[in-house]
Enzyme design. Sequence first.
Site, PDB file in Angstrom:
ATOM      1  N   TYR A 170      25.175  26.200  65.716  1.00 63.59           N
ATOM      2  CA  TYR A 170      25.564  25.948  64.333  1.00 63.59           C
ATOM      3  C   TYR A 170      26.915  25.271  64.142  1.00 63.59           C
ATOM      4  O   TYR A 170      27.254  24.881  63.024  1.00 63.59           O
ATOM      5  CB  TYR A 170      25.510  27.269  63.552  1.00 63.59           C
ATOM      6  N   PHE A 211      21.573  40.303  59.504  1.00 60.37           N
ATOM      7  CA  PHE A 211      20.634  39.964  58.421  1.00 60.37           C
ATOM      8  C   PHE A 211      19.766  38.793  58.837  1.00 60.37           C
ATOM      9  O   PHE A 211      19.125  38.174  58.072  1.00 60.37           O
ATOM     10  CB  PHE A 211      21.385  39.667  57.118  1.00 60.37           C
TER      11      PHE A 211
END
Length: 409
Positions: A123, A409
């Site tokens: 990322y 998450f």
Amino acid sequence: MGTDLRVLRQDDWDEWYGSLIRAFGGVPESAEERELWRELTEHERSIGVWDDGRCVGTAGAFSFRVTVPGGAAVPAAGVTMVGVAGTHRRRGLLTSMMRRQLDDVRSWGEPLAVLTASEPAIYGRFGYGVGTYHLNADIDTTRVRLSLPPGTDDVRLRYAAPADVLDACEAVYARLVPLRPGMVARAPGWERVGLLDPESDRGGASPLQCVVAERDGEVVGFARYRVKADWEPAGPKGTVVLSDLEALDPAVHGALWRFLFDLDLTSRIDARRRPVDEAWQYLVSDVRRCSPLVRDSLHVRLVDVGAALEARTYQTPVDVVLDVEDAFCPWNSGRWRLSGDPKGASCERTTDPADLALSVRELGAAYLGGVSLAALAGAGLVREVRQGALAEAAVGFGSAVAPWLPHGF
């Protein structure tokens, strides 16, 4: 036929989620887990890539509010469920989803995007920097002792079924959220994530157990854990697998850790995803026998540089011009004058000469106060243009406590 990138529809969820599970190895989740993630998925904030009726790429974004230095809860897109089918690698699908997603986050008016990465190398090219770390520890409780703070003996502990005390535990968590950058205010439904307890995830350990700490009849802390039994010829050598521990003050913290240290038939604690500055490290007699290991946690991306930098406060007065490079979100590129102190901040476009030059990735890493701009400069990733600007900004950007993300998450 070409691929089609679109917002997730209600009747597409099973195919979309199945594609995600396949991308992560194909190990099925329990019915309870699957149903909870179905409920938590925000369809209008989720996208998929489709090829001839099959989903081949997934990405979602939860509506989060993340604590930043100063205690404000800032809207943030919690990027999640990102996967590309093995049959469709190297076709630009991930880049197209990241492009669409960040454009959407900008249109929603959310200054931040955050994620946890299965592979950290992915990322950075999209402008995410590692903004928080967590600590894993393997504590030998047969050889490590605790020095406890005053008041520990005044804390009452009692066992409770995790579901029965869920509301009280969530109230403790909510009181702690504003006190540490990186923590996420949990929207309704998210409290159930901490209770997920599929047998397949226990690794031979017990079902989830819970002990709550009370003072004057009020719940002031809790620990959730499992026990993995083991024996050797000399006797028991079980492991306490710590899932979650929250405490409102040092005495409660000490009482809960003492409880874990003293559990019968165990000789070690396996603690994961703990704050890197958690107090137990300063109470133990031998930190080496706790085998601390630091790992990356929350990756931070500034989607709107000006709004993000204005949303937090600064430990000491800061007045610097930042020359920001952001190839993936070019609306952030250019010079920004940041003026801030412990009371607030402003950040606006400027034509003034730069004091520091850096990419948005480094700005994201430093944003929550856990990564020093000076350390990044030492790696050649931040360039000081005006002498003295680096020290000023590095101190101002810092945080009194380490930022921390309590759960994934």
